[in-house]
Design an enzyme around this catalytic site. Structure first.
Site, mmCIF file in Angstrom:
data_model
loop_
_atom_site.group_PDB
_atom_site.id
_atom_site.type_symbol
_atom_site.label_atom_id
_atom_site.label_comp_id
_atom_site.label_asym_id
_atom_site.label_seq_id
_atom_site.Cartn_x
_atom_site.Cartn_y
_atom_site.Cartn_z
ATOM 1 N N TRP A 57 -8.429 -23.654 29.858
ATOM 2 C CA TRP A 57 -7.378 -22.635 30.017
ATOM 3 C C TRP A 57 -6.877 -22.068 28.688
ATOM 4 O O TRP A 57 -6.583 -22.815 27.763
ATOM 5 C CB TRP A 57 -6.188 -23.254 30.767
ATOM 6 C CG TRP A 57 -5.009 -22.335 30.757
ATOM 7 C CD1 TRP A 57 -3.963 -22.353 29.880
ATOM 8 C CD2 TRP A 57 -4.772 -21.241 31.637
ATOM 9 N NE1 TRP A 57 -3.086 -21.336 30.174
ATOM 10 C CE2 TRP A 57 -3.562 -20.636 31.244
ATOM 11 C CE3 TRP A 57 -5.466 -20.702 32.728
ATOM 12 C CZ2 TRP A 57 -3.029 -19.534 31.907
ATOM 13 C CZ3 TRP A 57 -4.927 -19.599 33.381
ATOM 14 C CH2 TRP A 57 -3.724 -19.035 32.975
ATOM 15 N N MET A 58 -6.706 -20.751 28.658
ATOM 16 C CA MET A 58 -6.082 -20.093 27.500
ATOM 17 C C MET A 58 -5.058 -19.075 28.010
ATOM 18 O O MET A 58 -5.313 -18.390 28.989
ATOM 19 C CB MET A 58 -7.163 -19.368 26.684
ATOM 20 C CG MET A 58 -6.606 -18.523 25.542
ATOM 21 S SD MET A 58 -7.905 -17.699 24.597
ATOM 22 C CE MET A 58 -8.214 -16.251 25.632
ATOM 23 N N ASP A 60 -1.436 -16.860 25.897
ATOM 24 C CA ASP A 60 -1.038 -16.007 24.759
ATOM 25 C C ASP A 60 -1.749 -16.265 23.424
ATOM 26 O O ASP A 60 -1.948 -17.412 23.034
ATOM 27 C CB ASP A 60 0.439 -16.220 24.414
ATOM 28 C CG ASP A 60 1.333 -16.273 25.611
ATOM 29 O OD1 ASP A 60 0.881 -15.967 26.716
ATOM 30 O OD2 ASP A 60 2.505 -16.645 25.440
ATOM 31 N N GLN A 76 -2.446 -20.317 23.171
ATOM 32 C CA GLN A 76 -1.981 -21.310 24.119
ATOM 33 C C GLN A 76 -3.210 -21.872 24.829
ATOM 34 O O GLN A 76 -4.006 -21.114 25.419
ATOM 35 C CB GLN A 76 -1.044 -20.640 25.138
ATOM 36 C CG GLN A 76 0.291 -20.236 24.563
ATOM 37 C CD GLN A 76 1.168 -21.451 24.319
ATOM 38 O OE1 GLN A 76 1.793 -21.950 25.227
ATOM 39 N NE2 GLN A 76 1.197 -21.917 23.082
ATOM 40 N N PHE A 116 4.487 -24.512 22.797
ATOM 41 C CA PHE A 116 4.470 -23.173 23.384
ATOM 42 C C PHE A 116 4.203 -22.127 22.292
ATOM 43 O O PHE A 116 3.980 -22.465 21.133
ATOM 44 C CB PHE A 116 5.816 -22.892 24.071
ATOM 45 C CG PHE A 116 5.844 -23.336 25.516
ATOM 46 C CD1 PHE A 116 4.964 -24.284 25.994
ATOM 47 C CD2 PHE A 116 6.772 -22.793 26.400
ATOM 48 C CE1 PHE A 116 4.989 -24.683 27.333
ATOM 49 C CE2 PHE A 116 6.816 -23.183 27.735
ATOM 50 C CZ PHE A 116 5.929 -24.122 28.203
ATOM 51 N N SER A 117 4.309 -20.858 22.666
ATOM 52 C CA SER A 117 3.893 -19.764 21.775
ATOM 53 C C SER A 117 4.719 -19.668 20.504
ATOM 54 O O SER A 117 5.873 -20.100 20.453
ATOM 55 C CB SER A 117 3.978 -18.437 22.523
ATOM 56 O OG SER A 117 2.889 -18.376 23.403
ATOM 57 N N ASP A 192 9.218 -18.670 21.715
ATOM 58 C CA ASP A 192 8.211 -17.757 21.153
ATOM 59 C C ASP A 192 8.649 -17.139 19.823
ATOM 60 O O ASP A 192 8.679 -15.904 19.671
ATOM 61 C CB ASP A 192 7.857 -16.642 22.172
ATOM 62 C CG ASP A 192 7.488 -17.202 23.538
ATOM 63 O OD1 ASP A 192 7.125 -18.387 23.604
ATOM 64 O OD2 ASP A 192 7.560 -16.455 24.526
ATOM 65 N N GLU A 241 9.649 -12.215 26.731
ATOM 66 C CA GLU A 241 8.859 -13.274 26.084
ATOM 67 C C GLU A 241 8.132 -12.687 24.868
ATOM 68 O O GLU A 241 7.996 -11.469 24.732
ATOM 69 C CB GLU A 241 7.806 -13.834 27.052
ATOM 70 C CG GLU A 241 8.397 -14.544 28.257
ATOM 71 C CD GLU A 241 7.347 -15.157 29.182
ATOM 72 O OE1 GLU A 241 7.512 -16.305 29.569
ATOM 73 O OE2 GLU A 241 6.370 -14.467 29.529
ATOM 74 N N TRP A 328 0.329 -13.044 34.587
ATOM 75 C CA TRP A 328 0.743 -14.290 35.249
ATOM 76 C C TRP A 328 0.628 -14.208 36.764
ATOM 77 O O TRP A 328 0.575 -15.231 37.442
ATOM 78 C CB TRP A 328 2.170 -14.671 34.839
ATOM 79 C CG TRP A 328 2.214 -15.340 33.495
ATOM 80 C CD1 TRP A 328 2.847 -14.885 32.376
ATOM 81 C CD2 TRP A 328 1.598 -16.589 33.123
ATOM 82 N NE1 TRP A 328 2.647 -15.767 31.331
ATOM 83 C CE2 TRP A 328 1.894 -16.823 31.767
ATOM 84 C CE3 TRP A 328 0.816 -17.524 33.800
ATOM 85 C CZ2 TRP A 328 1.445 -17.951 31.078
ATOM 86 C CZ3 TRP A 328 0.374 -18.652 33.112
ATOM 87 C CH2 TRP A 328 0.688 -18.854 31.781
HETATM 88 C C1 FRU Z 1 4.061 -16.108 27.856
HETATM 89 C C2 FRU Z 1 4.567 -17.539 27.909
HETATM 90 C C3 FRU Z 1 5.460 -17.819 26.715
HETATM 91 C C4 FRU Z 1 5.347 -19.304 26.565
HETATM 92 C C5 FRU Z 1 3.913 -19.547 26.927
HETATM 93 C C6 FRU Z 1 3.652 -20.856 27.597
HETATM 94 O O1 FRU Z 1 2.868 -15.905 28.531
HETATM 95 O O2 FRU Z 1 5.243 -17.768 29.133
HETATM 96 O O3 FRU Z 1 6.779 -17.357 26.864
HETATM 97 O O4 FRU Z 1 5.650 -19.744 25.282
HETATM 98 O O5 FRU Z 1 3.530 -18.501 27.787
HETATM 99 O O6 FRU Z 1 2.285 -21.094 27.724
#
Ligand code: FRU
Length: 531
Positions: A57-58, A60, A76, A116-117, A192, A241, A328
């Site tokens: 899985w990938m 951001d 990610q 996270f990002s 983020d 985000e 998403w």
């Molecule tokens: C955006 C997000 C970010 C978060 C990350 C988690 O796609 O929801 O806000 O840091 O993905 O994987």
């Protein structure tokens, strides 16, 4: 021979033999990695032009920076599954923004949570003192997300932390004073961080998303942060985000403006997620937008969390970025097998001023053109009804870079269609009466894997008053990126036909349409030339 000499000779022979075996082994390993890679990058729907991880899985793009001839891309990543899970930072690098080499995972979850990002900067003057003047560190800023806190509903389970690398971004140490920005206000969505150098105040600025707004912080050393201000839209409570903040020159002028990118997680123009922007001033404390409303960087549904590269050399001067090519709404159920998600192609941003407004245009980076192989130049085609573009896809090359000028016509609508022999298709239609471009993927696959994905025809506003309109399409195994008038409008859309699209046709409804300067460049795969 003395006993010690016999021992020496024996040792030398053993070392030679072991290194011989080692070489053999390396050779075999290389061959098997190569053949795995070859097979991996051949799966149905595997992008041949875009970066995707070999497996799993990938989402951001994260922490992108340029250093010593390499563009680094982190992302990610969940290495244990093809759906989202506890996040790590995956890592890839490229010398040319076209061919990517996947590297070992850069950041792993730790006692403060998963990763996270976030972003990364080259700390050239060692302001953080985490490196030395001779060997300045790379600093990554990211969100620690603590699942235990989330479960316990503590609301302060997202905090900002940093990590540093002293070898140019390959090995990372987490900073011992993490988190560097705790979540004192207990904001559930607080994440983020994107860091940028602010020349005028000689400070680092960090912008992060805090539910329905962004927050700015400043620091002289990347470790001690002071809160500056908030920016949001009154009455708008959508989830924000992955912000980005950078200054850029307005095209053909000496004017500079600040651009704030923000990704919106719900209710973007064609539903679901999208990247938006504001243009204005940032004085080191506050951002002030000068555009009348939030604008869209891309009108398609599949360019999310778009952010820019840090430290692109001044003599290059470009603002370069990349987005996550999914949404998403359906990212976790798209029908790819070994991996999920692909990045967009890297883009160059330009800021254009018209009489009344500023607009951010995005085009492909020029390096992309090196993938062009054979070209079919078809010149002018006058279309009534529908006509196949001969030789547009060949059996071995179904990835193309197509460019065409669309002239004022009598047709009420016109456009281009991709299709396969199963009758699955994707239609791009320019409708003069509606003043819109429509991208219809509702029939792009018979077996519908998601309601959201196939529900609606997507649209973007088009100004038909221009005498001529140029359209450039980059068609990959599972995506199309549309650029109208050198990126004044861009539109990214993914699709998953049961068999690859095998034909491209042009069409005109109720009248005639002139398509001129039609060129189809067949493209090499980025995976063929891997080192
Ligand atoms: C955006 C997000 C970010 C978060 C990350 C988690 O796609 O929801 O806000 O840091 O993905 O994987």
């Amino acid at each position: 021979m003395k006993q010690s000499n016999i021992f020496k000779v024996f040792t030398v022979i053993t070392i030679v033999f072991i290194s011989f075996l080692g070489c053999q082994n390396k050779q075999q390993k290389k061959q098997s990695v190569d053949s795995i890679a070859k097979n991996l990058y051949q799966e149905p729907h595997r992008s041949q032009l875009h970066f995707s991880p070999q497996a799993n899985w990938m989402n951001d793009p994260n922490g992108m920076f340029y250093d010593k001839g390499k563009y680094h891309l982190f992302y990610q990543y969940y290495p244990d599954s093809t759906v989202w899970g506890p996040m790590h930072w995956g890592h890839a690098e490229s010398k040319d923004l076209v061919h990517w080499k996947e590297l070992p995972i850069a950041l792993y979850p730790d006692s403060l949570g998963c990763i996270f990002s976030g972003s990364a900067v080259v700390d050239t003057y060692n302001t953080s003192k985490l490196g030395t003047a001779e060997n300045p560190p790379i600093i990554a800023a990211f969100t620690h997300h603590d699942f235990v806190g989330e479960k316990a509903k503590t609301n302060d389970f997202q905090k900002q932390s940093i990590a540093y690398s002293l070898d140019g971004g390959y090995e990372w140490q987490k900073y011992s004073g993490n988190p560097v920005i705790p979540n004192k206000e207990k904001i559930k969505d607080f994440r983020d961080p994107k860091v940028v150098w602010h020349e005028a105040s000689q400070k680092w600025i960090l912008v992060l998303a805090a539910y329905d707004r962004v927050k700015f912080y400043a620091s002289a050393n990347l470790t001690d942060w002071e809160f500056l201000s908030d920016f949001g839209i009154e009455g708008d409570h959508r989830l924000w985000e992955c912000p980005d903040l950078f200054q850029m020159k307005v095209a053909d002028s000496n004017e500079y403006k600040w651009v704030l990118l923000v990704s919106i997680q719900k209710n973007a123009p064609n539903d679901g997620t999208a990247t938006s922007y504001f243009v204005g001033e940032f004085d080191g404390i506050k951002f002030n937008s000068e555009v009348e409303s939030q604008k869209w960087l891309d009108w398609g549904t599949d360019n999310y969390a778009f952010v820019t590269w840090n430290n692109v050399p001044k003599d290059d001067g470009r603002v370069l970025g990349i987005g996550w090519m999914s949404n998403w709404q359906y990212a976790q159920i798209v029908p790819t097998v070994n991996w999920r998600s692909t990045m967009t192609l890297p883009r160059e941003l330009t800021l254009v001023k018209s009489a009344s407004n500023y607009a951010l245009h995005s085009t492909l980076v020029r390096e992309f053109e090196q993938l062009r192989n054979t070209t079919t130049a078809l010149g002018q085609m006058t279309i009534t009804q529908e006509k196949l573009i001969e030789g547009s896809f060949t059996a071995s090359q179904a990835e193309v870079d197509l460019s065409v000028d669309l002239q004022q016509t009598t047709a009420s609508a016109f456009g281009i269609k991709l299709q396969n022999e199963l009758g699955e298709k994707l239609v791009i239609k320019f409708d003069k009466k509606e003043g819109q471009m429509f991208v219809d993927r509702t029939n792009s696959r018979k077996d519908k894997f998601s309601d959201e994905f196939f529900k609606n025809v997507h649209a973007a506003p088009i100004d038909f008053n221009k005498e001529k309109m140029n359209m450039r399409l980059i068609i990959d195994a599972a995506s199309i990126e549309i650029f109208i008038n050198e990126g004044a409008l861009s539109f990214t859309s993914i699709f998953f036909p049961s068999e690859k699209f095998s034909a491209i046709s042009l069409f005109a409804d109720s009248g005639v349409c002139n398509f001129s300067n039609l060129e189809v460049h067949h493209l090499n795969s980025i995976w063929e030339v891997q080192e």
